[in-house]
Design a protein around this motif. Structure first.
Motif, PDB file in Angstrom:
ATOM      1  N   MET A   1       0.899  -1.286   0.140  1.00 62.36           N
ATOM      2  CA  MET A   1       0.044   0.166   0.016  1.00 62.36           C
ATOM      3  C   MET A   1       0.900   1.371   0.048  1.00 62.36           C
ATOM      4  SD  MET A   1      -3.121   1.188   2.696  1.00 62.36           S
ATOM      5  CE  MET A   1      -4.143   0.013   1.820  1.00 62.36           C
ATOM      6  N   GLN A   2       0.429   2.344  -0.521  1.00 60.75           N
ATOM      7  CA  GLN A   2       1.266   3.376  -0.857  1.00 60.75           C
ATOM      8  C   GLN A   2       1.660   4.079   0.632  1.00 60.75           C
ATOM      9  OE1 GLN A   2      -0.372   6.896  -2.169  1.00 60.75           O
ATOM     10  NE2 GLN A   2      -2.473   6.682  -1.591  1.00 60.75           N
ATOM     11  N   GLY A   3       2.739   4.499   0.595  1.00 64.81           N
ATOM     12  CA  GLY A   3       3.254   5.477   1.738  1.00 64.81           C
ATOM     13  C   GLY A   3       3.475   4.473   2.838  1.00 64.81           C
ATOM     14  N   LYS A   4       3.196   3.171   3.029  1.00 64.47           N
ATOM     15  CA  LYS A   4       3.264   2.447   4.052  1.00 64.47           C
ATOM     16  C   LYS A   4       4.381   1.408   3.773  1.00 64.47           C
ATOM     17  CE  LYS A   4      -0.517   3.895   5.802  1.00 64.47           C
ATOM     18  NZ  LYS A   4      -0.607   4.750   6.991  1.00 64.47           N
ATOM     19  N   VAL A   5       5.728   2.063   3.416  1.00 68.14           N
ATOM     20  CA  VAL A   5       6.710   1.309   3.442  1.00 68.14           C
ATOM     21  C   VAL A   5       7.649   1.383   4.523  1.00 68.14           C
ATOM     22  CG1 VAL A   5       8.926   0.736   1.922  1.00 68.14           C
ATOM     23  CG2 VAL A   5       6.630   1.482   0.845  1.00 68.14           C
ATOM     24  N   ASN A   6       8.134   0.168   5.106  1.00 68.22           N
ATOM     25  CA  ASN A   6       9.294   0.478   6.034  1.00 68.22           C
ATOM     26  C   ASN A   6      10.386   0.340   5.457  1.00 68.22           C
ATOM     27  OD1 ASN A   6      10.990  -0.349   8.134  1.00 68.22           O
ATOM     28  ND2 ASN A   6       9.807  -1.601   9.217  1.00 68.22           N
ATOM     29  N   ALA A   7      10.950   1.484   5.316  1.00 73.74           N
ATOM     30  CA  ALA A   7      12.362   1.487   4.658  1.00 73.74           C
ATOM     31  C   ALA A   7      13.490   0.690   5.217  1.00 73.74           C
ATOM     32  CB  ALA A   7      12.963   2.940   4.909  1.00 73.74           C
ATOM     33  N   ASN A   8      13.525  -0.023   6.580  1.00 70.01           N
ATOM     34  CA  ASN A   8      14.201  -0.749   7.064  1.00 70.01           C
ATOM     35  C   ASN A   8      14.218  -2.108   6.282  1.00 70.01           C
ATOM     36  OD1 ASN A   8      15.747   0.817   8.715  1.00 70.01           O
ATOM     37  ND2 ASN A   8      14.014   0.910  10.151  1.00 70.01           N
ATOM     38  N   GLU A   9      13.137  -2.457   5.853  1.00 65.07           N
ATOM     39  CA  GLU A   9      12.911  -3.912   5.057  1.00 65.07           C
ATOM     40  C   GLU A   9      13.374  -3.857   3.737  1.00 65.07           C
ATOM     41  OE1 GLU A   9       8.814  -4.813   5.886  1.00 65.07           O
ATOM     42  OE2 GLU A   9       8.805  -4.885   8.019  1.00 65.07           O
ATOM     43  N   ILE A  10      13.795  -2.752   3.151  1.00 69.43           N
ATOM     44  CA  ILE A  10      14.322  -2.740   1.873  1.00 69.43           C
ATOM     45  C   ILE A  10      15.775  -2.972   1.832  1.00 69.43           C
ATOM     46  CG2 ILE A  10      14.638  -1.371  -0.495  1.00 69.43           C
ATOM     47  CD1 ILE A  10      12.404   0.409   0.850  1.00 69.43           C
ATOM     48  N   LYS A  11      16.117  -4.393   1.839  1.00 68.62           N
ATOM     49  CA  LYS A  11      17.555  -4.765   1.704  1.00 68.62           C
ATOM     50  C   LYS A  11      18.123  -5.508   0.468  1.00 68.62           C
ATOM     51  CE  LYS A  11      17.078  -5.724   6.659  1.00 68.62           C
ATOM     52  NZ  LYS A  11      18.120  -4.843   7.467  1.00 68.62           N
ATOM     53  N   GLU A  12      17.406  -6.098  -0.164  1.00 65.89           N
ATOM     54  CA  GLU A  12      17.604  -6.697  -1.400  1.00 65.89           C
ATOM     55  C   GLU A  12      17.053  -5.923  -2.615  1.00 65.89           C
ATOM     56  OE1 GLU A  12      19.617  -9.267  -1.147  1.00 65.89           O
ATOM     57  OE2 GLU A  12      19.521  -9.241   1.162  1.00 65.89           O
ATOM     58  N   LEU A  13      17.468  -6.572  -3.682  1.00 65.03           N
ATOM     59  CA  LEU A  13      16.922  -5.979  -4.923  1.00 65.03           C
ATOM     60  C   LEU A  13      15.483  -6.181  -5.173  1.00 65.03           C
ATOM     61  CD1 LEU A  13      19.725  -6.651  -7.718  1.00 65.03           C
ATOM     62  CD2 LEU A  13      18.918  -4.384  -6.642  1.00 65.03           C
ATOM     63  N   LYS A  14      15.141  -7.344  -4.821  1.00 67.04           N
ATOM     64  CA  LYS A  14      13.722  -7.772  -4.803  1.00 67.04           C
ATOM     65  C   LYS A  14      12.659  -6.649  -3.905  1.00 67.04           C
ATOM     66  CE  LYS A  14      13.545 -11.281  -1.405  1.00 67.04           C
ATOM     67  NZ  LYS A  14      12.941 -10.599  -0.199  1.00 67.04           N
ATOM     68  N   ASP A  15      13.301  -6.181  -2.944  1.00 61.83           N
ATOM     69  CA  ASP A  15      12.573  -5.079  -1.983  1.00 61.83           C
ATOM     70  C   ASP A  15      12.550  -3.877  -2.770  1.00 61.83           C
ATOM     71  OD1 ASP A  15      12.625  -7.538  -0.260  1.00 61.83           O
ATOM     72  OD2 ASP A  15      14.498  -6.696   0.794  1.00 61.83           O
ATOM     73  N   PHE A  16      13.560  -3.545  -3.484  1.00 66.19           N
ATOM     74  CA  PHE A  16      13.733  -2.172  -4.100  1.00 66.19           C
ATOM     75  C   PHE A  16      13.050  -2.099  -5.279  1.00 66.19           C
ATOM     76  CE2 PHE A  16      16.313   0.999  -6.471  1.00 66.19           C
ATOM     77  CZ  PHE A  16      16.476   2.025  -5.536  1.00 66.19           C
ATOM     78  N   ILE A  17      12.861  -3.034  -6.068  1.00 62.46           N
ATOM     79  CA  ILE A  17      12.170  -2.953  -7.533  1.00 62.46           C
ATOM     80  C   ILE A  17      10.648  -2.877  -6.988  1.00 62.46           C
ATOM     81  CG2 ILE A  17      11.420  -4.220  -9.543  1.00 62.46           C
ATOM     82  CD1 ILE A  17      14.097  -5.582  -9.322  1.00 62.46           C
ATOM     83  N   GLY A  18       9.963  -1.851  -7.710  1.00 64.00           N
ATOM     84  CA  GLY A  18       8.647  -1.333  -7.542  1.00 64.00           C
ATOM     85  C   GLY A  18       8.518  -0.289  -6.455  1.00 64.00           C
ATOM     86  N   LYS A  19       9.582   0.169  -5.877  1.00 66.72           N
ATOM     87  CA  LYS A  19       9.302   1.272  -4.943  1.00 66.72           C
ATOM     88  C   LYS A  19       9.460   2.638  -5.719  1.00 66.72           C
ATOM     89  CE  LYS A  19       9.420  -1.281  -1.257  1.00 66.72           C
ATOM     90  NZ  LYS A  19       9.098  -2.762  -2.091  1.00 66.72           N
ATOM     91  N   HIS A  20       8.546   3.653  -5.054  1.00 64.09           N
ATOM     92  CA  HIS A  20       8.537   4.990  -5.741  1.00 64.09           C
ATOM     93  C   HIS A  20       9.093   5.663  -4.630  1.00 64.09           C
ATOM     94  CE1 HIS A  20       5.034   7.997  -6.605  1.00 64.09           C
ATOM     95  NE2 HIS A  20       6.448   8.509  -7.467  1.00 64.09           N
ATOM     96  N   PHE A  21       9.859   6.742  -5.102  1.00 65.12           N
ATOM     97  CA  PHE A  21      10.606   7.619  -4.050  1.00 65.12           C
ATOM     98  C   PHE A  21      10.207   9.133  -4.465  1.00 65.12           C
ATOM     99  CE2 PHE A  21      13.025   3.909  -4.190  1.00 65.12           C
ATOM    100  CZ  PHE A  21      13.381   3.531  -2.768  1.00 65.12           C
ATOM    101  N   ILE A  22      10.093  10.088  -3.365  1.00 70.76           N
ATOM    102  CA  ILE A  22      10.118  11.513  -3.709  1.00 70.76           C
ATOM    103  C   ILE A  22      11.262  11.862  -2.720  1.00 70.76           C
ATOM    104  CG2 ILE A  22       9.054  13.856  -3.496  1.00 70.76           C
ATOM    105  CD1 ILE A  22       6.437  12.305  -3.791  1.00 70.76           C
ATOM    106  N   TYR A  23      12.141  12.866  -3.346  1.00 75.84           N
ATOM    107  CA  TYR A  23      13.539  13.189  -2.496  1.00 75.84           C
ATOM    108  C   TYR A  23      13.617  14.536  -2.964  1.00 75.84           C
ATOM    109  CZ  TYR A  23      15.733  11.244  -6.659  1.00 75.84           C
ATOM    110  OH  TYR A  23      16.132  10.889  -7.975  1.00 75.84           O
ATOM    111  N   THR A  24      14.379  15.445  -2.120  1.00 77.02           N
ATOM    112  CA  THR A  24      14.903  16.602  -2.372  1.00 77.02           C
ATOM    113  C   THR A  24      16.452  16.901  -2.030  1.00 77.02           C
ATOM    114  OG1 THR A  24      12.798  17.561  -1.657  1.00 77.02           O
ATOM    115  CG2 THR A  24      14.345  19.133  -1.679  1.00 77.02           C
ATOM    116  N   TYR A  25      17.035  17.223  -3.032  1.00 76.88           N
ATOM    117  CA  TYR A  25      18.489  17.312  -3.060  1.00 76.88           C
ATOM    118  C   TYR A  25      18.778  18.512  -2.216  1.00 76.88           C
ATOM    119  CZ  TYR A  25      19.553  14.245  -6.705  1.00 76.88           C
ATOM    120  OH  TYR A  25      19.525  13.208  -7.507  1.00 76.88           O
TER     121      TYR A  25
END
Length: 186
Positions: A1-25
């Motif tokens: 579900m959108q916006g409900k991502v636990n960033a600590n669980e993004i460890k492997e490529l399979k976890d990273f693929i499909g993720k959508h980010f907004i970021y500010t330099y």
């Protein structure tokens, strides 16, 4: 579900693929980036010298550096080279954008949906000077992570508008299945 991502669980490529980010330099430029699959990304630019530019299905090189740290690189049809290191658990990205001289001097040429204007990008790349490249090495702070799933064409699907990233962060842009609200079928 959108916006409900636990960033600590993004460890492997399979976890990273499909993720959508907004970021500010740190320089204030705001970007939106989606890892569509293991070989393409899509993005929109919401601030900076090429604000308003958006791209779908950009070929990328994607690597896991260490648990939870990912490197993505690509070369655009403009001749711009990009290298990004995503560290979701730290809420940070380190990036370097290598703009050709012509993009730095004529950024307005690139402010479009690039996929429909490839001829314009190739023409400008041949017409104007490439060197010296304009380097933008910056850290960025991640302000949103959504789980859009792989190969979701609704994630980056229209021209950026002022306030779009706020709409996304506030849950007004996508429905519970990460489909663009205005494109949802009744």
């Amino acid at each position: 579900m959108q916006g409900k991502v636990n960033a600590n669980e993004i460890k492997e490529l399979k976890d990273f693929i499909g993720k959508h980010f907004i970021y500010t330099y740190d320089n204030g430029w705001e970007y939106e980036w989606y890892c569509k699959n293991d070989h393409t990304c899509c993005y929109r630019i919401h601030g900076g010298m090429v604000k308003g530019r958006w791209v779908t299905d950009q070929e990328i090189n994607l690597f896991k550096i260490a648990d939870g740290i990912f490197k993505i690189t690509w070369t655009e049809p403009t001749g711009t080279d990009v290298a990004l290191d995503f560290m979701p658990a730290q809420g940070k990205i380190n990036g370097v954008i290598f703009f050709p001289k012509w993009v730095h001097e004529h950024p307005e040429i690139t402010v479009c949906y690039q996929n429909k204007h490839l001829d314009r990008m190739y023409e400008a790349r041949e017409k104007y000077e490439t060197y010296p490249k304009y380097l933008v090495p910056e850290f960025a702070t991640i302000t949103y992570i959504g789980d859009a799933g792989a190969d979701n064409d609704d994630v980056i699907n229209e021209t950026p508008y002022d306030g779009m990233t706020d709409d996304i962060r506030n849950g007004k842009f996508y429905d519970e299945n990460y489909h663009h609200v205005s494109r949802r079928q009744a």
